[in-house]
Design a protein around this motif. Structure first.
Motif, short mmCIF file in Angstrom:
data_model
loop_
_atom_site.label_atom_id
_atom_site.label_comp_id
_atom_site.label_asym_id
_atom_site.label_seq_id
_atom_site.Cartn_x
_atom_site.Cartn_y
_atom_site.Cartn_z
N PHE A 61 -30.30 -9.23 19.92
CA PHE A 61 -31.51 -9.28 19.32
C PHE A 61 -32.20 -10.76 18.49
N ARG A 62 -32.77 -10.57 18.52
CA ARG A 62 -33.59 -11.36 18.13
C ARG A 62 -35.25 -11.76 16.60
N GLN A 63 -33.98 -12.32 15.77
CA GLN A 63 -34.72 -11.94 14.23
C GLN A 63 -35.65 -13.43 14.37
N ALA A 64 -37.23 -13.30 13.98
CA ALA A 64 -37.62 -14.72 14.00
C ALA A 64 -38.12 -14.15 11.97
N PRO A 65 -38.31 -15.57 11.46
CA PRO A 65 -38.15 -15.13 9.44
C PRO A 65 -39.91 -14.53 9.57
N GLY A 66 -39.59 -13.22 8.25
CA GLY A 66 -40.21 -12.57 8.31
C GLY A 66 -41.29 -11.54 8.73
N LYS A 67 -40.33 -11.67 10.32
CA LYS A 67 -40.57 -10.19 11.34
C LYS A 67 -39.14 -9.45 11.42
N GLU A 68 -39.37 -8.21 12.33
CA GLU A 68 -38.74 -7.55 12.58
C GLU A 68 -37.69 -8.41 13.50
N ARG A 69 -36.38 -7.53 14.10
CA ARG A 69 -35.28 -7.66 14.46
C ARG A 69 -35.85 -7.06 16.14
N ASP A 70 -36.26 -7.79 16.99
CA ASP A 70 -36.71 -7.61 18.38
C ASP A 70 -35.73 -7.46 19.03
N PHE A 71 -35.86 -6.67 20.60
CA PHE A 71 -35.01 -6.70 21.74
C PHE A 71 -35.00 -7.55 22.84
N VAL A 72 -33.70 -8.67 22.62
CA VAL A 72 -34.55 -9.71 23.36
C VAL A 72 -32.97 -8.98 24.76
N ALA A 73 -32.32 -9.09 25.38
CA ALA A 73 -31.73 -8.12 26.71
C ALA A 73 -30.37 -7.68 26.63
N ALA A 74 -29.86 -6.82 27.30
CA ALA A 74 -28.58 -6.13 26.95
C ALA A 74 -28.00 -5.95 28.47
N ILE A 75 -26.36 -5.18 28.95
CA ILE A 75 -25.34 -5.35 29.47
C ILE A 75 -25.21 -4.49 29.59
N SER A 76 -24.51 -3.60 31.01
CA SER A 76 -23.67 -2.57 30.29
C SER A 76 -22.21 -2.88 30.83
N TRP A 77 -21.64 -2.47 30.54
CA TRP A 77 -20.15 -2.74 30.86
C TRP A 77 -19.83 -3.47 31.79
N SER A 78 -19.79 -2.73 32.68
CA SER A 78 -19.81 -3.20 34.70
C SER A 78 -20.70 -4.41 35.02
N SER A 79 -21.39 -4.70 34.44
CA SER A 79 -22.42 -5.91 34.60
C SER A 79 -23.36 -5.49 35.57
N SER A 80 -23.19 -4.19 35.91
CA SER A 80 -24.34 -3.48 36.80
C SER A 80 -25.45 -3.61 36.55
N PHE A 81 -26.16 -3.30 35.44
CA PHE A 81 -27.24 -3.31 34.92
C PHE A 81 -26.95 -4.11 33.71
N THR A 82 -28.66 -4.67 33.47
CA THR A 82 -29.12 -5.55 32.75
C THR A 82 -30.34 -5.06 32.11
N LYS A 83 -31.20 -5.38 31.55
CA LYS A 83 -32.44 -5.44 30.84
C LYS A 83 -33.00 -6.63 29.84
N TYR A 84 -33.98 -6.74 30.09
CA TYR A 84 -34.82 -7.90 29.56
C TYR A 84 -35.90 -7.82 29.06
N ALA A 85 -36.70 -8.38 27.78
CA ALA A 85 -37.27 -8.28 27.36
C ALA A 85 -38.96 -9.26 27.81
N ASP A 86 -39.93 -8.21 28.58
CA ASP A 86 -40.74 -9.18 29.35
C ASP A 86 -41.26 -10.23 28.57
N SER A 87 -40.84 -10.95 27.12
CA SER A 87 -40.93 -11.72 27.04
C SER A 87 -40.06 -13.23 27.42
N VAL A 88 -38.57 -12.81 27.88
CA VAL A 88 -37.82 -13.24 28.05
C VAL A 88 -37.24 -13.92 29.16
N LYS A 89 -37.99 -12.85 30.45
CA LYS A 89 -37.77 -12.35 31.71
C LYS A 89 -38.02 -13.77 32.27
N GLY A 90 -36.59 -14.79 32.92
CA GLY A 90 -37.11 -15.86 33.82
C GLY A 90 -36.33 -17.02 32.94
#
Length: 121
Positions: free
Chosen positions: A34-63
């Motif tokens: 998660f990323r928290q910019a100054p004065g803003k809420e904590r936003d989701f960035v990316a996540a990964i499952s235990w086996s690495s089979s699944f990953t998820k990204y916020a649209d703003s950081v994809k690529g």
């Protein structure tokens, strides 16, 4: 309870790259960043499952962001390429048990102390 320690932040020029690390003291199933910019809420960035089979990204950081993990080292990584000034903030990693809610900060039980990323233009 598992403990998490982030590292790898720093001051970087726009267009540069960083690799953040999240070291866990034990088992950490779903791990998110998660990323928290100054004065803003904590936003989701990316996540990964235990086996690495699944990953998820916020649209703003994809690529530009890539999450990966090495379970032998109990470490999750966040590779950040093409850094932008708007990426500036504190990056936190967190551990939880419900992959279906991977982007929801309320799902995570354990949080690290964060690592500062500052991108200059």
């Amino acid at each position: 309870q598992v403990q998490l320690v982030e590292s790898g932040g720093g001051l970087v020029q726009a267009g540069g790259f960083l690799r953040l690390s999240c070291a866990a003291s034990g088992l950490a199933l779903t791990v998110g960043w998660f990323r928290q910019a100054p004065g803003k809420e904590r936003d989701f960035v990316a996540a990964i499952s235990w086996s690495s089979s699944f990953t998820k990204y916020a649209d703003s950081v994809k690529g530009r962001f890539t999450i990966s993990r090495d379970n032998a080292k109990n470490t999750v990584y966040l590779q950040i390429d093409g850094l932008r000034p708007e990426d500036t903030g504190i990056f936190y990693c967190a551990a939880g048990n419900d992959w279906t809610r991977a982007s929801d900060p309320a799902m995570y039980d354990v949080w690290g102390q964060g690592t500062q990323v500052t991108v200059s233009s």
